[in-house]
Scaffold this active site. Structure first.
Site, PDB file in Angstrom:
ATOM      1  N   SER A  38       8.943  -7.969  -7.542  1.00 28.60           N
ATOM      2  CA  SER A  38       9.475  -6.997  -6.502  1.00 28.60           C
ATOM      3  C   SER A  38       9.888  -7.872  -5.362  1.00 28.60           C
ATOM      4  O   SER A  38      11.154  -8.624  -5.349  1.00 28.60           O
ATOM      5  CB  SER A  38       8.552  -6.138  -6.020  1.00 28.60           C
ATOM      6  OG  SER A  38       8.655  -5.075  -5.266  1.00 28.60           O
ATOM      7  N   ARG A  64      -6.765  -2.709   6.991  1.00 31.25           N
ATOM      8  CA  ARG A  64      -7.034  -2.798   5.417  1.00 31.25           C
ATOM      9  C   ARG A  64      -6.687  -4.197   4.862  1.00 31.25           C
ATOM     10  O   ARG A  64      -5.889  -4.706   5.451  1.00 31.25           O
ATOM     11  CB  ARG A  64      -6.313  -1.727   4.722  1.00 31.25           C
ATOM     12  CG  ARG A  64      -4.904  -1.672   4.893  1.00 31.25           C
ATOM     13  CD  ARG A  64      -4.114  -0.610   3.848  1.00 31.25           C
ATOM     14  NE  ARG A  64      -3.897  -1.020   2.517  1.00 31.25           N
ATOM     15  CZ  ARG A  64      -3.188  -1.644   2.111  1.00 31.25           C
ATOM     16  NH1 ARG A  64      -2.278  -2.489   2.816  1.00 31.25           N
ATOM     17  NH2 ARG A  64      -3.268  -2.123   0.973  1.00 31.25           N
ATOM     18  N   ASP A  94      14.780  -3.075  -2.632  1.00 35.19           N
ATOM     19  CA  ASP A  94      13.979  -4.183  -2.698  1.00 35.19           C
ATOM     20  C   ASP A  94      14.159  -5.081  -4.191  1.00 35.19           C
ATOM     21  O   ASP A  94      15.255  -4.708  -4.702  1.00 35.19           O
ATOM     22  CB  ASP A  94      12.282  -3.833  -2.617  1.00 35.19           C
ATOM     23  CG  ASP A  94      11.894  -3.171  -3.813  1.00 35.19           C
ATOM     24  OD1 ASP A  94      12.697  -2.699  -4.743  1.00 35.19           O
ATOM     25  OD2 ASP A  94      10.780  -3.609  -4.020  1.00 35.19           O
ATOM     26  N   ALA A 138       5.648   4.958   3.524  1.00 29.23           N
ATOM     27  CA  ALA A 138       6.712   4.370   4.529  1.00 29.23           C
ATOM     28  C   ALA A 138       7.608   3.380   4.198  1.00 29.23           C
ATOM     29  O   ALA A 138       8.637   3.424   4.703  1.00 29.23           O
ATOM     30  CB  ALA A 138       5.926   4.208   5.719  1.00 29.23           C
ATOM     31  N   ASN A 139       7.314   2.356   3.217  1.00 33.58           N
ATOM     32  CA  ASN A 139       7.821   1.438   2.889  1.00 33.58           C
ATOM     33  C   ASN A 139       9.114   1.896   2.041  1.00 33.58           C
ATOM     34  O   ASN A 139       9.990   0.746   1.589  1.00 33.58           O
ATOM     35  CB  ASN A 139       6.983   0.290   2.155  1.00 33.58           C
ATOM     36  CG  ASN A 139       6.309   0.602   0.909  1.00 33.58           C
ATOM     37  OD1 ASN A 139       6.852   1.741   0.205  1.00 33.58           O
ATOM     38  ND2 ASN A 139       5.374   0.029   0.498  1.00 33.58           N
TER      39      ASN A 139
HETATM   40  C1  16G Z   1       2.539  -2.700  -4.016  1.00 34.06           C
HETATM   41  C2  16G Z   1       2.607  -1.099  -4.400  1.00 34.06           C
HETATM   42  C3  16G Z   1       3.127  -0.547  -2.965  1.00 34.06           C
HETATM   43  C4  16G Z   1       2.248  -0.736  -1.609  1.00 34.06           C
HETATM   44  C5  16G Z   1       2.007  -2.296  -1.741  1.00 34.06           C
HETATM   45  C6  16G Z   1       1.083  -2.658  -0.425  1.00 34.06           C
HETATM   46  C7  16G Z   1       2.860  -0.381  -6.437  1.00 34.06           C
HETATM   47  C8  16G Z   1       3.845  -0.170  -7.691  1.00 34.06           C
HETATM   48  N1  16G Z   1       3.402  -1.076  -5.275  1.00 34.06           N
HETATM   49  O1  16G Z   1       3.751  -3.247  -3.658  1.00 34.06           O
HETATM   50  O2  16G Z   1       2.853   0.798  -3.354  1.00 34.06           O
HETATM   51  O3  16G Z   1       2.548  -0.367  -0.726  1.00 34.06           O
HETATM   52  O4  16G Z   1       1.691  -2.927  -2.805  1.00 34.06           O
HETATM   53  O5  16G Z   1       0.870  -3.740  -0.292  1.00 34.06           O
HETATM   54  O6  16G Z   1       1.843   0.058  -6.461  1.00 34.06           O
HETATM   55  P1  16G Z   1      -0.525  -4.505   0.282  1.00 34.06           P
HETATM   56  O7  16G Z   1      -1.703  -3.905  -0.298  1.00 34.06           O
HETATM   57  O8  16G Z   1      -0.055  -6.052   0.252  1.00 34.06           O
HETATM   58  O9  16G Z   1      -0.228  -3.725   1.836  1.00 34.06           O
HETATM   59 MG    MG Z   2       9.549  -3.132  -5.500  1.00 28.07          MG
END
Ligand code: 16G
Ligand code: MG
Length: 545
Positions: free
Chosen positions: A65, A499, A277, A372-373
């Site tokens: 991604s 978090r 992205d 939000a992303n």
């Molecule tokens: C991943 C998740 C996305 C989430 C992000 C948070 C999927 C397919 N993608 O990219 O939804 O916003 O993780 O990342 O579930 P973090 O836990 O590092 O904040």
């Molecule tokens: Mg992605």
């Protein structure tokens, strides 16, 4: 059994480095590409078992991604195009971490626990993004599939949502569409063209959109799709991968986190732009105004636009369907207030991660979910789709209701319901702006975002932070939530939460407040509290200017 001998033989060609432990996280496995060959082979094995178990086609997508080009990753896709179920995420982690000599035992354990009939056929669809490591890694997935006697179909370079779509089409026997890239373009673009027919007198300016392809797969696919759009959408494509580096200073994640325009995009004042992205499952919009100020329209603004549009159509069509919006704690407070208070839409908040939002959205007739992303989509229940269909075909209704029902029908078709999809979301947003005759500035002014800031804190072990209430409150370590509560009280319209990241070894801090200065100060103060109470490492967080 000769099957297992083959696995043993083949796995020797994809050996696991001893001691390496990786976790199937929020979005699958993700790390530096050089550690992933054995993971890919084993995910090929697991997908084959999953396929035998479900007697359906399973998807495996090789991508990391928005991560840097050096990284890669892998995600499994379940039969209806959704994320693989949590129990199987657990198996994925077990299989990935079994030392070489324990692999067969780990595999047999899954077979036994799930009572898998090994004589069942298995089919696995494989896709990959544009990373230089993706070709050999997706080959490793296919080696895993064939080692267990499964059949794989290599879709080659596709976006993540395209692979989800293919899996769903295959398992619904074509009901959802044709399981080909051409089928995907023609379904979405036909619906888009139908939608824009009801927008009168669009100027070339309104039909124009600048797209930042993040130097990734989304750029290739937009180019492939262009002919299907029949000039109803005229795209200027930037960061198409011909020179820039994947996700480097561009793409949806960069734009959202940095709250600034990507490099490599020529923007004139007021012009509508969007960024994908690296695997094209996220999209954000933006423009700069005549004073040079940058305006971001993120997942929350997208959810609001789509919800408003759908709600108006439901009213016009006289359809009684329950619509809800699903967000995470990262949703800007202004968006939640607007949806609940002004639009009277039910809003649910879930933990971060697509599977949580997707699941919650399934509880409504029409569930609009967005992070939000910029990751999100709309889900229609079977009953809702049927009601819309019936109304659109009803000869005894007035023109207004018929028009609304037809618009709803085409909206269903332009949306990729399997997962958030930058291309599909882009087409829907462009259609809505066209139909409503709305400029990006008018869309932006629906509500004003509360200023906000996101920071990261490095700690020795991020698992010491445990959260509740959809990640909005910390239950451990002791004293952290109290500290946050008293910091938040110092500012107006303030909110903050922390978090552990599911994709990076950091703790994430979010703060919003009435002014940018307050949001920045609050985020910094909360970072310090995390550093002190949750075992921070490296130097104390410094205030960022
Ligand atoms: C991943 C998740 C996305 C989430 C992000 C948070 C999927 C397919 N993608 O990219 O939804 O916003 O993780 O990342 O579930 P973090 O836990 O590092 O904040
Ligand atoms: Mg992605």
């Amino acid at each position: 059994m000769s099957q297992f001998q083959e696995v043993l033989k083949q796995s020797g060609l994809h050996p696991k480095p001893a001691g390496l432990v990786l976790q199937y996280g929020t979005a699958g496995f993700r790390t530096n590409a050089k550690h992933l060959d054995h993971i890919m082979f084993r995910m090929g094995l697991l997908a084959t078992l999953r396929s035998k178990k479900t007697t359906a086609t399973i998807g495996v997508m090789v991508t990391a991604s928005h991560n840097p080009e050096e990284d890669n990753g892998v995600k499994l896709v379940d039969p209806m195009g959704e994320m693989v179920t949590p129990t199987w995420e657990g198996y994925a982690t077990q299989l990935a971490n079994a030392e070489q000599e324990d692999l067969l035992a780990a595999l047999k354990d899954v077979i036994e626990k799930e009572a898998i009939d090994m004589s069942q056929e298995a089919n696995v669809f494989v896709g990959k993004d544009t990373r230089s490591s993706s070709a050999s890694l997706s080959q490793a997935v296919m080696d895993g599939v064939s080692a267990l006697g499964g059949h794989s179909k290599d879709y080659g370079l596709v976006t993540t949502p395209q692979l989800h779509y293919m899996v769903c089409c295959q398992n619904t026997k074509g009901k959802y569409g044709d399981a080909t890239v051409e089928g995907y373009y023609s379904k979405l673009c036909q619906a888009f063209i139908q939608l824009t027919k009801s927008a009168s007198n669009r100027t070339d300016d309104q039909k124009h959109l600048s797209v930042d392809g993040a130097n990734g797969i989304g750029a290739l696919k937009v180019r492939e799709m262009e002919a299907h759009l029949k000039k109803e959408l005229q795209i200027s494509l930037f960061n198409d991968g011909s020179k820039g580096k994947l996700n480097h200073q561009c793409g949806a994640d960069f734009v959202k986190v940095q709250q600034k325009a990507p490099t490599g995009v020529e923007m004139s004042p007021g012009e509508r732009c969007c960024s994908f992205d690296g695997d094209a499952d996220r999209i954000v919009y933006y423009f700069t105004d005549s004073e040079g100020q940058f305006h971001l329209l993120d997942g929350d603004k997208i959810a609001t636009l789509i919800s408003t549009f759908l709600k108006e159509l439901l009213t016009q069509a006289g359809l009684d369907l329950k619509m809800g919006a699903v967000q995470t704690a990262y949703a800007n407070g202004s968006s939640t207030r607007y949806l609940e208070d002004t639009m009277k839409v039910t809003v649910r908040c879930t933990k971060t991660g697509v599977k949580h939002l997707h699941h919650a959205a399934q509880e409504f007739d029409i569930g609009v979910y967005f992070e939000a992303n910029g990751h999100g989509t709309v889900l229609f229940s079977k009953a809702a789709e049927e009601k819309i269909q019936r109304l659109a075909e009803d000869a005894n209704i007035n023109d207004e209701r018929k028009r609304a029902a037809r618009l709803l029908q085409n909206t269903v078709n332009v949306i990729n319901q399997t997962v958030g999809d930058a291309i599909s979301d882009m087409l829907l947003i462009e259609a809505i702006l066209a139909i409503k005759g709305m400029t990006v500035q008018q869309w932006d002014s629906i509500y004003s975002d509360l200023p906000n800031r996101q920071l990261k804190v490095k700690v020795a072990d991020r698992r010491v932070i445990d959260t509740t209430d959809a990640e909005r409150r910390a239950v451990s370590p002791a004293g952290l939530q109290d500290a946050i509560d008293s910091l938040v009280k110092k500012y107006r319209k303030a909110r903050s939460f922390v978090r552990p990241s599911g994709t990076e070894d950091v703790v994430r801090v979010y703060a919003e407040a009435e002014t940018q200065e307050s949001a920045d100060d609050l985020a910094h103060d909360v970072s310090l509290a995390v550093y002190r109470l949750a075992g921070g490492v490296g130097g104390e967080p410094k205030q960022q200017l």
